[in-house]
Design a protein around this motif. Structure first.
Motif, short mmCIF file in Angstrom:
data_model
loop_
_atom_site.label_atom_id
_atom_site.label_comp_id
_atom_site.label_asym_id
_atom_site.label_seq_id
_atom_site.Cartn_x
_atom_site.Cartn_y
_atom_site.Cartn_z
N GLN A 52 0.82 -1.21 0.16
CA GLN A 52 0.45 -0.04 -0.19
C GLN A 52 1.03 1.10 -0.02
N MET A 53 0.49 2.20 -0.93
CA MET A 53 1.13 3.35 -1.18
C MET A 53 1.32 4.06 0.49
N GLN B 164 1.85 9.08 -1.66
CA GLN B 164 2.46 8.49 -2.71
C GLN B 164 0.81 8.71 -3.01
N GLN B 165 -0.39 8.43 -2.75
CA GLN B 165 -1.06 8.28 -2.83
C GLN B 165 -1.97 9.31 -3.44
N HIS C 282 -0.56 10.91 -6.89
CA HIS C 282 -1.45 10.10 -7.69
C HIS C 282 -2.44 10.48 -7.53
N ASP C 283 -3.66 10.45 -6.77
CA ASP C 283 -4.76 10.74 -7.23
C ASP C 283 -5.33 11.66 -7.27
#
Ligand code: FES
Length: 162
Positions: free
Chosen positions: A82-83, A87-88, A91-92
């Motif tokens: 899981q990032m 990080q997530q 990305h999002d």
């Protein structure tokens, strides 16, 4: 000189030249090429890692100065596939284009959020002013950091625990 460092949860003991910078040690000795070199003169922030929990520009730290320390790089953030929430959020929110500044941006953003868990836009911009991006215009980077702050807020769900 002999150094012992803990990098991304693994202990390493190595002989290094006293003049070797931490970023060169991470990349060339440990193969941690997720940490990148932009300027090598402490101007761009691309090489940012955490040294004992605080962000540093690893081109301006000698490997011998990290002796006995904990180093976290971008490669040490994900857990169990899981990032990290920052990080997530990058990305999002499409907070990168070429991606070269991204490892340093994320490491700096995590340190920023540790000091100020709910930064407004100005605080994010101020906190990231040592990290240069030449593609995005910073808009989505700021958005991503504020998004991560919301998701990491106490009671916001699993991301809040990282
Ligand atoms: Fe270290 Fe640019 S490579 S600040």
């Amino acid at each position: 000189m002999r150094i012992t460092v803990n990098v991304d949860g693994t202990r390493y003991t190595d002989e290094v030249e006293p003049r070797m910078s931490l970023v060169h040690y991470l990349r060339e000795r440990l193969g941690k090429t997720g940490t990148v070199i932009g300027c090598d003169t402490s101007n761009c922030g691309a090489c940012t890692v955490h040294l004992d929990g605080h962000s540093v520009k690893s081109c301006s730290v000698l490997a011998v100065q990290a002796d006995g320390c904990e180093v976290t790089t971008i490669e040490g953030l994900a857990r169990d596939g899981q990032m990290h929430p920052v990080q997530q959020a990058f990305h999002d929110n499409h907070a990168l284009q070429c991606g070269f500044c991204t490892p340093g941006m994320i490491m700096q953003a995590i340190d920023l959020l540790a000091d100020d868990p709910d930064p407004d836009e100005n605080a994010v911009r101020h906190g990231l002013e040592g990290n240069l991006c030449r593609c995005t215009g910073y808009q989505n980077i700021v958005r991503a950091v504020r998004d991560a702050a919301q998701k990491m807020a106490p009671g916001a769900g699993p991301a809040a625990e990282q």
